[in-house]
Every structure is written in C-alpha cells, then in structure tokens.
Design an enzyme around this catalytic site. Structure first.
Site, PDB file in Angstrom:
ATOM      1  N   HIS A 218       0.842  -1.205   0.000  1.00 11.77           N
ATOM      2  CA  HIS A 218       0.000   0.000   0.000  1.00 11.77           C
ATOM      3  C   HIS A 218       0.876   1.253   0.000  1.00 11.77           C
ATOM      4  CE1 HIS A 218      -3.469   2.593   1.310  1.00 11.77           C
ATOM      5  NE2 HIS A 218      -2.478   3.273   1.879  1.00 11.77           N
ATOM      6  N   GLU A 219       1.865   1.298   0.898  1.00 16.90           N
ATOM      7  CA  GLU A 219       2.692   2.499   1.018  1.00 16.90           C
ATOM      8  C   GLU A 219       3.620   2.677  -0.178  1.00 16.90           C
ATOM      9  OE1 GLU A 219       2.126   4.743   3.128  1.00 16.90           O
ATOM     10  OE2 GLU A 219       0.874   3.695   4.567  1.00 16.90           O
ATOM     11  N   HIS A 222       1.886   4.336  -2.961  1.00 13.84           N
ATOM     12  CA  HIS A 222       1.859   5.803  -2.899  1.00 13.84           C
ATOM     13  C   HIS A 222       3.065   6.406  -3.613  1.00 13.84           C
ATOM     14  CE1 HIS A 222      -1.658   6.410  -0.536  1.00 13.84           C
ATOM     15  NE2 HIS A 222      -1.192   5.888   0.582  1.00 13.84           N
ATOM     16  N   CYS A 229      -7.736   5.112  -2.767  1.00 14.11           N
ATOM     17  CA  CYS A 229      -8.886   4.770  -3.607  1.00 14.11           C
ATOM     18  C   CYS A 229     -10.147   4.831  -2.755  1.00 14.11           C
ATOM     19  CB  CYS A 229      -8.683   3.367  -4.190  1.00 14.11           C
ATOM     20  SG  CYS A 229      -9.997   2.839  -5.307  1.00 14.11           S
ATOM     21  N   CYS A 234     -10.285  -2.075  -2.690  1.00 14.56           N
ATOM     22  CA  CYS A 234      -8.939  -1.923  -3.251  1.00 14.56           C
ATOM     23  C   CYS A 234      -7.910  -1.845  -2.133  1.00 14.56           C
ATOM     24  CB  CYS A 234      -8.890  -0.639  -4.091  1.00 14.56           C
ATOM     25  SG  CYS A 234      -7.293  -0.292  -4.873  1.00 14.56           S
ATOM     26  N   CYS A 253      -7.786  -2.537  -7.273  1.00 19.74           N
ATOM     27  CA  CYS A 253      -8.959  -2.465  -8.130  1.00 19.74           C
ATOM     28  C   CYS A 253      -8.484  -2.291  -9.581  1.00 19.74           C
ATOM     29  CB  CYS A 253      -9.859  -1.306  -7.704  1.00 19.74           C
ATOM     30  SG  CYS A 253      -9.192   0.330  -8.103  1.00 19.74           S
ATOM     31  N   CYS A 256      -6.621   1.159 -10.216  1.00 16.22           N
ATOM     32  CA  CYS A 256      -5.290   1.295  -9.624  1.00 16.22           C
ATOM     33  C   CYS A 256      -4.305   0.296 -10.231  1.00 16.22           C
ATOM     34  CB  CYS A 256      -5.367   1.112  -8.102  1.00 16.22           C
ATOM     35  SG  CYS A 256      -6.245   2.458  -7.251  1.00 16.22           S
TER      36      CYS A 256
END
Length: 323
Positions: A218-219, A222, A229, A234, A253, A256
């Site tokens: 996740h990070e 970025h 999102c 997602c 998703c 993304c």
C-alpha cells in the site's frame, strides 16, 4: 514472459507519505487513467528498477535472527511479485541508535515509539543511486509529530523513501508497557537507546505476514503516485485503524492496477502468476537474498493460511485473462 527491465525498488526496513490516520475522509471524483501521471521526472525515473530492503530497526522478527531474515525474504518475494518487473534488494540491518531519531512512550498504549520523520531523513541519505525507492520496516511503533497518536507508516513521493511499522500487528503489542521509563520525547545520543534492548519480538503468524504484505505494498503504491482509492474495494483504500485495514483486500482495483501497470510496464496475467507462485512456494529462493552477515541458511515454511481465499481469487482472474 519475462519481467520488464524497468524500475528497481530499494527495500530498507523503513518508508513515508502521511497515512492520514485520524483525519476524516473526503470524497473526490475518482482519478481515472486518463488523468493519471506516473512519476517520470529525472529525480524519480521509473527506469530505475531497484527496491532496497533493510532489516528490522530493532532486534528481530520472531524468536531468532534466522526467523527474522526468513520473514524479510518472504516480504522481498512478495514485493517482487506484486511490483512485477522490479528487482528487490536487501540492505544491511540498521539499529535505532544509528538513526539518531527521537523517541517517546505513547500515553495511550504505554509502548515505545520512534519518530517517523527522523527515520525518513536517515533513509534518504542511505538511498542507493540505482533505487527507485528505499523503504524501511520496523517492529517499533511510529509517530509523525508530537500531536499525533501514531501512524502505521509514512512515505515521501518526492524523495522516494518510506518507513512502515508492523508493531500493532503483533498480539503482544499492548502488553509491553514502558510508562515512567521515558520522561519526555527526546533526541539523544546513541548511548541513550538502551531502552530498546529488550523490545518484544512478535510471533510470526500468517495474519502478521498478510498484514505486513498489505501495508508494505500500500505504502510503496503511494510512491508510484497511487492515491487513496475511495470508490472500489482496493488495497489502496485508506484506513484509520487496524479493523479497517484488515477489511481492505490484498488486490488492487482495476483502475489502480492499470495505473501501476502504466508505471512499471508488466503483463497483468504474468503478475498474477507470480503472486500465485509466491503463495504456493513453501519458502523463497535464498540465493543472494540475505544480507552479507546472515545467519546460517534455513528454509522455514511460509505461513500462508491467511492468503488462501486470495489465492482462489487470483486463479479465477488468471482463468478469465487466458480465455
């Protein structure tokens, strides 16, 4: 199909974009692909294809350094599959004292915390020249500034650095109490970091591994320019607490995923196959994967029970894509 020769990511046990913990959500028009611009500046050319990983900032993950190193190898393999086409490299372990970071005892949990911003500044100096980004991971809780309670992680899009903590994912986190042992938040010399010497080692479980993989990707997402999102199930959804974080899926998703593909240039079906291989492999190939001062080579069974449902989802995706 072979991975593309594009970005490399440097994975050090640390990473940074404020996680927005505690801030109210805001609804915006979804950022569709036509309005998405991957990082293409000279400062962060996507052609740099290395991700560097550094070992935990304190002690180890699990009961021994061997277990800790194996855990980092699992994260390395997962990142290489998730960001298919990138090369993931280890950096040498870093002690808390080496970062010269501020630390404190959280008034709510009575547990130790280290200053995320200070660690990001340290990582920026350690970033390899061939790295798209460098990220650090730690089992010590993080705080971004004195007025904040905590953050799971932070990442800097402009500097390509990040720091993540898996501290709150361990079941013993709230039983470690340090009240009265640190009088105030402080930035001290290396001789004053002895309070971290007996910091707890979490049990390595399938849930811990799933949460770690989710936070890490996740990070790093970025850093590739993916924002939170707000419209679909997602991985890039934001979260304000652990329960909310657990609810978001491991997958991206379609929107993304297309953005990440645009940035890296992978085949979507080959990426899914790589993720499937990571789940099915009991342990990852250790050749050239561990730091130079690694303990004896040991292959431990990877705890992937928490990934089983996602495995079935990936198989269905591959079947649809190969029709």
């Amino acid at each position: 199909m072979k991975p593309s020769s594009h970005p490399v990511i440097s994975l050090n046990l640390l990473l940074c974009i404020p996680s927005l913990i505690g801030l109210p959500p805001t609804l915006k028009t979804p950022k569709i692909l036509s309005s998405f611009s991957p990082i293409t500046t000279e400062k962060h050319p996507v052609q740099r294809n290395t991700l560097s990983i550094c070992s935990p900032l304190v002690r180890s993950l699990g009961n021994t350094r061997v277990i800790s190193e194996e855990y980092i190898k699992w994260l390395k393999g997962y990142c290489e599959a998730f960001f298919y086409g990138l090369t993931v490299k280890f950096l040498e372990p870093v002690s808390v004292s080496a970062t010269k970071c501020s630390f404190r005892v959280n008034e709510h949990t009575q547990n130790l915390q280290i200053h995320a911003g200070h660690i990001l500044a340290f990582l920026k100096k350690k970033k390899p020249k061939d790295a798209f980004c460098i990220v650090g991971i730690t089992m010590i809780d993080l705080y971004p500034r004195d007025s904040w309670n905590f953050v799971f992680g932070q990442a800097s899009l402009t500097d390509g650095v990040g720091i993540f903590s898996f501290a709150r994912y361990g079941k013993d986190f709230y039983s470690s109490r340090y009240e009265g042992k640190v009088k105030k938040a402080q930035r001290t010399s290396s001789s004053d970091y002895s309070i971290f010497d007996n910091y707890y080692n979490p049990e390595v479980t399938s849930i811990l591994l799933r949460r770690s993989c989710k936070t890490l990707t996740h990070e790093i997402g970025h850093i590739f320019g993916l924002r939170h999102c707000q419209w679909l199930a997602c991985l890039m959804q934001g979260s304000n607490h652990l329960e909310e974080s657990d609810r978001r899926p491991l997958h991206l998703c379609p929107i993304c995923l297309r953005k990440l593909q645009c940035a890296i240039g992978f085949s979507i079906v080959e990426r899914y196959k790589a993720l499937l291989r990571w789940i099915d492999d009991e342990s990852n190939d250790t050749s050239g994967a561990a730091p130079k001062n690694s303990s004896d080579q040991v292959n431990l069974k990877k705890p992937v029970e928490a990934f089983k449902d996602w495995r079935e989802w990936i198989i269905k995706c591959i079947a649809v894509l190969e029709k």
